[in-house]
Design a protein around this motif. Structure first.
Motif, short mmCIF file in Angstrom:
data_model
loop_
_atom_site.label_atom_id
_atom_site.label_comp_id
_atom_site.label_asym_id
_atom_site.label_seq_id
_atom_site.Cartn_x
_atom_site.Cartn_y
_atom_site.Cartn_z
N GLU A 47 0.81 -1.21 0.00
CA GLU A 47 0.00 0.00 0.00
C GLU A 47 0.85 1.27 0.00
O GLU A 47 0.42 2.31 -0.49
CB GLU A 47 -0.94 0.02 1.21
CG GLU A 47 -2.01 -1.05 1.15
CD GLU A 47 -2.94 -1.02 2.34
OE1 GLU A 47 -4.13 -1.29 2.14
OE2 GLU A 47 -2.49 -0.73 3.47
N GLY A 49 -8.11 8.28 4.56
CA GLY A 49 -7.31 8.71 3.44
C GLY A 49 -7.30 7.66 2.35
O GLY A 49 -8.26 6.90 2.19
N SER A 50 -6.18 7.58 1.63
CA SER A 50 -6.07 6.64 0.52
C SER A 50 -6.06 5.18 0.99
O SER A 50 -6.33 4.28 0.21
CB SER A 50 -4.83 6.95 -0.31
OG SER A 50 -3.67 6.87 0.49
N THR A 51 -5.72 4.95 2.25
CA THR A 51 -5.83 3.63 2.86
C THR A 51 -6.45 3.83 4.25
O THR A 51 -6.47 4.94 4.77
CB THR A 51 -4.47 2.92 3.01
OG1 THR A 51 -3.63 3.69 3.88
CG2 THR A 51 -3.78 2.75 1.65
N MET A 54 -6.89 12.13 5.73
CA MET A 54 -6.61 13.18 4.76
C MET A 54 -6.65 14.54 5.45
O MET A 54 -7.61 14.85 6.16
CB MET A 54 -7.64 13.13 3.62
CG MET A 54 -7.47 14.22 2.57
SD MET A 54 -5.87 14.20 1.74
CE MET A 54 -6.03 12.74 0.74
N ASP A 78 -1.79 13.02 2.96
CA ASP A 78 -2.13 11.92 3.85
C ASP A 78 -1.33 12.03 5.13
O ASP A 78 -0.19 12.51 5.13
CB ASP A 78 -1.78 10.57 3.20
CG ASP A 78 -2.85 10.06 2.26
OD1 ASP A 78 -4.02 10.44 2.40
OD2 ASP A 78 -2.52 9.24 1.39
#
Length: 152
Positions: free
Chosen positions: A17, A129-131, A136, A147
């Protein structure tokens, strides 16, 4: 292959990730040891028990060390304090705000600093966030979103 060589290979496997950091950088790699039959066993701890990347991590370790047994342990639970200084520096270098340390002397902080301009004037945009292990944020000074790895 010696245990030290195997540990170095396992530690160098990139996180699926966050490929800018390795399993060693993140502290996911807990141990490399010999099995009773002479083979290798790699012990890992997920960043959280539902981490969707664990299957990929196990497969990547098996590709890096053919024949290895990969064992996942949940206790003690992983903490962001296990991220190495090098891992924290890599996160920051790539525009991801590293988590604050939770052990040792308690640093006085004014929240999350922007990884680009280092301003403390940031705001939470989303708890996700993105993971799942990141949130965020946005910087009020340079206006860049970024992030932040959540403290666990």
């Amino acid at each position: 292959m010696t245990l030290d060589e195997a540990r170095a290979v396992a530690a160098a496997v990139p996180d699926p990730e966050l490929p800018l950091v390795t399993l060693g950088d993140l502290g996911i790699l807990r141990d490399v040891r010999r099995r009773a039959d002479g083979g290798l066993e790699v012990v890992i701890t997920p960043t959280y028990s539902g981490c969707p990347a664990m299957d990929v991590i196990r497969d990547d370790l098996r590709r890096a060390l053919p024949g290895v047994t990969v064992t996942t342990v949940l206790a003690p639970p992983w903490t962001t304090d296990w991220i190495t200084d090098e891992g924290r520096a890599k996160l920051l270098e790539h525009g991801i705000s590293p988590p604050a340390r939770r052990t040792g002397p308690v640093p006085v902080t004014l929240g999350v600093r922007c990884p680009r301009c280092r301003s403390p004037r940031t705001r939470l945009v989303s708890g996700y966030g993105s993971t799942a292990c990141k949130a965020m944020y946005a910087c009020s000074d340079c206006l860049e979103p970024f992030d932040h790895v959540k403290e666990i």
